[in-house]
Design a protein around this motif. Structure first.
Motif, mmCIF file in Angstrom:
data_model
loop_
_atom_site.group_PDB
_atom_site.id
_atom_site.type_symbol
_atom_site.label_atom_id
_atom_site.label_comp_id
_atom_site.label_asym_id
_atom_site.label_seq_id
_atom_site.Cartn_x
_atom_site.Cartn_y
_atom_site.Cartn_z
ATOM 1 N N UNK A 53 0.752 -1.263 0.024
ATOM 2 C CA UNK A 53 0.075 -0.152 0.079
ATOM 3 C C UNK A 53 0.843 1.271 -0.300
ATOM 4 N N UNK A 54 0.475 2.608 -0.156
ATOM 5 C CA UNK A 54 1.150 3.547 -0.498
ATOM 6 C C UNK A 54 1.920 3.907 0.957
ATOM 7 N N UNK A 55 2.739 4.716 1.016
ATOM 8 C CA UNK A 55 3.660 5.410 2.169
ATOM 9 C C UNK A 55 2.380 5.557 3.524
ATOM 10 N N UNK A 56 2.905 5.795 4.619
ATOM 11 C CA UNK A 56 2.177 6.008 5.844
ATOM 12 C C UNK A 56 1.856 7.333 5.619
ATOM 13 N N UNK A 57 2.553 8.364 4.905
ATOM 14 C CA UNK A 57 2.467 9.723 4.966
ATOM 15 C C UNK A 57 1.251 10.019 3.691
ATOM 16 N N UNK A 58 0.904 9.038 2.992
ATOM 17 C CA UNK A 58 0.066 9.121 1.899
ATOM 18 C C UNK A 58 -1.239 8.243 2.281
ATOM 19 N N UNK A 59 -1.499 7.915 3.427
ATOM 20 C CA UNK A 59 -2.610 7.421 4.126
ATOM 21 C C UNK A 59 -2.823 6.080 3.507
ATOM 22 N N UNK A 60 -1.681 5.380 3.519
ATOM 23 C CA UNK A 60 -1.689 4.030 3.111
ATOM 24 C C UNK A 60 -2.552 2.985 3.760
ATOM 25 N N UNK A 61 -2.581 3.119 5.065
ATOM 26 C CA UNK A 61 -3.370 2.191 5.877
ATOM 27 C C UNK A 61 -4.812 2.422 5.478
ATOM 28 N N UNK A 62 -5.403 3.705 5.311
ATOM 29 C CA UNK A 62 -6.444 3.696 5.011
ATOM 30 C C UNK A 62 -7.070 3.378 3.716
ATOM 31 N N UNK A 63 -6.062 3.334 2.659
ATOM 32 C CA UNK A 63 -6.263 3.044 1.217
ATOM 33 C C UNK A 63 -6.257 1.521 1.156
ATOM 34 N N UNK A 64 -5.179 0.830 2.018
ATOM 35 C CA UNK A 64 -5.144 -0.912 1.975
ATOM 36 C C UNK A 64 -6.748 -1.287 2.400
ATOM 37 N N UNK A 65 -7.175 -0.650 3.526
ATOM 38 C CA UNK A 65 -8.572 -0.979 4.173
ATOM 39 C C UNK A 65 -9.522 -0.898 3.140
ATOM 40 N N UNK A 66 -9.430 0.383 2.588
ATOM 41 C CA UNK A 66 -10.589 0.530 1.740
ATOM 42 C C UNK A 66 -10.507 -0.539 0.543
ATOM 43 N N UNK A 67 -9.412 -0.994 0.081
ATOM 44 C CA UNK A 67 -9.432 -1.781 -1.049
ATOM 45 C C UNK A 67 -9.808 -3.293 -0.257
#
Length: 71
Positions: A53-67
């Motif tokens: 997923x993207x970097x932590x400063x690019x909302x990577x956790x949120x993007x992973x969970x959304x996907x």
């Protein structure tokens, strides 16, 4: 600690998502159903995880969970 928690809570490891960024996360990645490496994470782990997923400063956790949850 993660394995103990899953056993005590009667959680199937295949129902767990682990998100991490360094080599110390390698052991938990092998114990869960879905493993996610942050974009700023240790590149040596890329072949050992289910997704990056993207970097932590690019909302990577949120993007992973959304996907993962199709949100």
């Amino acid at each position: 600690a993660l394995e103990d928690f899953m056993k005590k809570q009667n959680i199937n490891p295949h129902e767990v998502i682990a998100i991490g960024d360094s080599d110390n996360d390698d052991s938990k990645f092998s114990k869960v159903g879905v493993s996610v490496l942050m974009g700023n994470g240790d590149k040596a782990l890329i072949d050992k995880v289910d997704m990056v997923t993207p970097r932590n400063d690019e909302a990577g956790v949120a993007k992973a969970l959304k996907e993962l949850f199709n949100l």
